[in-house]
Design a protein around this motif. Structure first.
Motif, PDB file in Angstrom:
ATOM      1  N   THR A  78      71.796  41.090  23.706  1.00 56.78           N
ATOM      2  CA  THR A  78      70.923  41.604  24.761  1.00 56.78           C
ATOM      3  C   THR A  78      69.766  42.338  24.101  1.00 56.78           C
ATOM      4  OG1 THR A  78      72.088  43.695  24.856  1.00 56.78           O
ATOM      5  CG2 THR A  78      72.912  41.947  26.288  1.00 56.78           C
ATOM      6  N   LYS A  79      68.870  42.847  24.948  1.00 58.22           N
ATOM      7  CA  LYS A  79      67.702  43.569  24.439  1.00 58.22           C
ATOM      8  C   LYS A  79      68.101  44.629  23.416  1.00 58.22           C
ATOM      9  CE  LYS A  79      64.376  45.077  27.420  1.00 58.22           C
ATOM     10  NZ  LYS A  79      63.571  45.197  28.667  1.00 58.22           N
ATOM     11  N   ASN A 104      70.326  44.689  21.278  1.00 58.62           N
ATOM     12  CA  ASN A 104      70.750  44.223  19.953  1.00 58.62           C
ATOM     13  C   ASN A 104      69.597  43.935  18.991  1.00 58.62           C
ATOM     14  OD1 ASN A 104      73.016  42.751  21.963  1.00 58.62           O
ATOM     15  ND2 ASN A 104      73.780  43.897  20.203  1.00 58.62           N
ATOM     16  N   HIS A 158      70.138  32.099  31.179  1.00 62.65           N
ATOM     17  CA  HIS A 158      70.964  33.293  30.966  1.00 62.65           C
ATOM     18  C   HIS A 158      71.523  33.367  29.545  1.00 62.65           C
ATOM     19  CE1 HIS A 158      70.675  33.894  35.251  1.00 62.65           C
ATOM     20  NE2 HIS A 158      71.124  32.675  35.447  1.00 62.65           N
ATOM     21  N   ASN A 210      71.871  35.814  27.662  1.00 58.81           N
ATOM     22  CA  ASN A 210      72.717  36.998  27.424  1.00 58.81           C
ATOM     23  C   ASN A 210      74.141  36.762  27.905  1.00 58.81           C
ATOM     24  OD1 ASN A 210      70.557  38.425  26.356  1.00 58.81           O
ATOM     25  ND2 ASN A 210      69.891  39.097  28.381  1.00 58.81           N
ATOM     26  N   HIS A 211      74.286  36.000  28.987  1.00 59.71           N
ATOM     27  CA  HIS A 211      75.622  35.746  29.532  1.00 59.71           C
ATOM     28  C   HIS A 211      76.292  34.544  28.890  1.00 59.71           C
ATOM     29  CE1 HIS A 211      73.641  38.093  32.781  1.00 59.71           C
ATOM     30  NE2 HIS A 211      74.780  38.746  32.668  1.00 59.71           N
ATOM     31  N   PRO A 264      75.764  32.995  25.521  1.00 57.79           N
ATOM     32  CA  PRO A 264      75.181  32.805  24.195  1.00 57.79           C
ATOM     33  C   PRO A 264      75.806  31.615  23.445  1.00 57.79           C
ATOM     34  CG  PRO A 264      76.650  34.702  24.186  1.00 57.79           C
ATOM     35  CD  PRO A 264      76.558  34.229  25.607  1.00 57.79           C
ATOM     36  N   GLN A 318      70.537  29.452  20.662  1.00 60.20           N
ATOM     37  CA  GLN A 318      70.687  30.823  21.178  1.00 60.20           C
ATOM     38  C   GLN A 318      70.576  31.900  20.103  1.00 60.20           C
ATOM     39  OE1 GLN A 318      70.126  30.918  24.121  1.00 60.20           O
ATOM     40  NE2 GLN A 318      71.720  30.241  25.549  1.00 60.20           N
ATOM     41  N   GLU A 345      61.516  38.482  27.477  1.00 58.49           N
ATOM     42  CA  GLU A 345      61.921  39.885  27.666  1.00 58.49           C
ATOM     43  C   GLU A 345      60.931  40.798  26.957  1.00 58.49           C
ATOM     44  OE1 GLU A 345      65.875  39.877  26.051  1.00 58.49           O
ATOM     45  OE2 GLU A 345      66.755  39.088  27.906  1.00 58.49           O
ATOM     46  N   ARG A 347      63.225  33.932  24.330  1.00 54.69           N
ATOM     47  CA  ARG A 347      64.615  33.703  23.979  1.00 54.69           C
ATOM     48  C   ARG A 347      64.943  32.213  23.793  1.00 54.69           C
ATOM     49  NH1 ARG A 347      68.091  37.763  25.282  1.00 54.69           N
ATOM     50  NH2 ARG A 347      69.427  36.474  23.989  1.00 54.69           N
TER      51      ARG A 347
END
Ligand code: LLP
Length: 386
Positions: free
Chosen positions: A2-3, A5, A235, A237-238, A240, A274, A316, A358
């Protein structure tokens, strides 16, 4: 990932735009591939065309994957990275003589042959070297991949592979060719495939084609079903890591393999997409008549997928937590197609903010160009920026 990280503080010192690879995400992905593929002794050859960044390749080689190459340059890169030539396959509709010779000199595992004239040239060049080349026939199975038409490859209208109507002719040709050995069949129907029924349809077609070979008493030891497994661009983040378990299960459940046969895959995007982000800085916020533009210092020279395939990449703002506003996110290149997204909701953005595009690890850095005389992007890994 996520952001939170991203090592944003380190990013502030680095000239943008650049690629950032999170090696933890890559390692976790490779581990999952191996865990799922090893259940059935499936062999995975990484499709080099997706990304040949040296650090990324090193992880892939360390995980034991083979390489799927489409040029002499990729064969060289795979071997330089330490991939054993016994795990290298070589596809492509237009293999040049020097590339075939280089593959022969390196004793690669297999040529995926895409036409009768190519088969004859491989035989001729192998004869000149006193070698016998392993070949698999790339068959165009006429199966729809339900994906963008630019990345559909398995329909009879596409340039790839040998049409099924020509199979009898090819099989009959082999006895007259002394320096090629038919070891298998190869298929690849397209890329960014998220509808698993396309792979199921491929299995059904492969089963039918295998029957033709069996009826002609031709034994094949290797079946290669290509790549194409899609990833979740919406998505990251959900999701990966792609669902390799479900993907491999399709082939386990629907493909009829003979006892001596090994199944091969050529995954590219699903391995590396990813773990990669294109990191860019906001140069200006420009108020249009009806919209706001966030003008980045990255453009389609660094990431061409939105311009070329109308592809979606999640964007993002890594340095803002302010309430979201809508922006057209664009690059600096002198073309209107240099637009990453329209009406995209971002945390309120200002000049100097750091932006992540991303899911850019596949077909990102490798497709960069120097148009407008821009510099090719540099790349950094999470290990380097610890
Ligand atoms: N095997 C063959 C014979 C291929 O042509 C390809 C991709 C692959 C394997 C790997 O497919 P993957 O697992 O990555 O889907 N530049 C486009 C994608 C082009 C794919 C070309 N062939 C994009 O950015 O979407």
């Amino acid at each position: 990932m996520t952001k939170a990280n991203y090592p944003v503080n380190r990013f502030k010192d680095i000239q943008t735009p650049f690629y950032y690879y999170d090696l933890e995400v890559l390692r976790a992905t490779l581990q999952e591939i191996n865990a799922q593929a090893s259940k059935s002794n499936f062999h995975v050859h990484y499709a080099m065309k997706a990304n040949v960044n040296a650090s990324v390749l090193q992880e892939i080689k360390n995980a034991g994957l083979g390489a799927d190459c489409v040029s002499g340059g990729e064969i060289e890169a795979a071997i330089t990275a330490g991939v054993s030539p016994t795990k290298v396959v070589f596809a492509g509709v237009g293999k040049a003589d020097w590339e075939i010779n280089m593959a022969l000199d390196n004793n690669i595992f297999c040529f995926n042959v895409e036409s009768i004239p190519e088969l004859e040239i491989i035989d001729e060049l192998a004869l000149a070297k006193g070698k016998v080349a392993n070949v698999a026939l790339r068959i165009n199975p006429n199966v729809s991949a339900n994906t963008h038409h630019y990345i559909t490859t398995g329909l009879s209208e596409n340039k790839f592979g040998i049409n099924m109507s020509e199979l009898d002719k090819v099989i009959d040709l082999f006895p007259s060719l002394s320096n090629v050995k038919l070891i298998g069949l190869h298929f690849h129907i397209g890329s960014q495939i998220t509808d698993m029924t396309s792979f199921q349809d491929l299995c059904v077609r492969v089963n039918e084609i295998q029957e033709l070979f069996t009826s002609k008493n031709v034994t094949l030891d290797h079946i290669n079903v290509g790549g194409g497994l899609g990833i979740n661009y919406e998505h990251p983040n959900h999701f990966p890591i792609p669902d390799f378990e479900a993907y491999f299960k399709i082939f386990r459940d629907h493909l009829v393999l003979q006892p001596q046969q090994t199944l091969h895959f050529e995954l590219g995007r699903a391995v590396v997409a990813q773990c990669g982000s294109l990191i860019s800085k906001v140069l200006y916020i420009k108020e249009g008549t009806s919209k706001k533009f966030a003008i980045l210092d990255a453009g389609f020279t660094e990431l061409i997928r939105p311009a070329l395939y109308q592809a979606y990449h999640r964007i993002e703002n890594l340095t803002s937590e302010l309430p979201a506003e809508n922006y057209d996110v664009v690059g600096p290149i002198c073309e209107s197609s240099d637009t990453f997204a329209k009406d995209f909701s971002l945390n309120k953005t200002k000049r100097g903010d750091i932006i992540a595009l991303r899911s850019a690890g596949a077909y990102g850095e490798i497709m960069a160009s120097q148009y407008n005389l821009r510099q090719l992007p540099k790349a950094y890994t999470s290990d380097e920026l610890l």
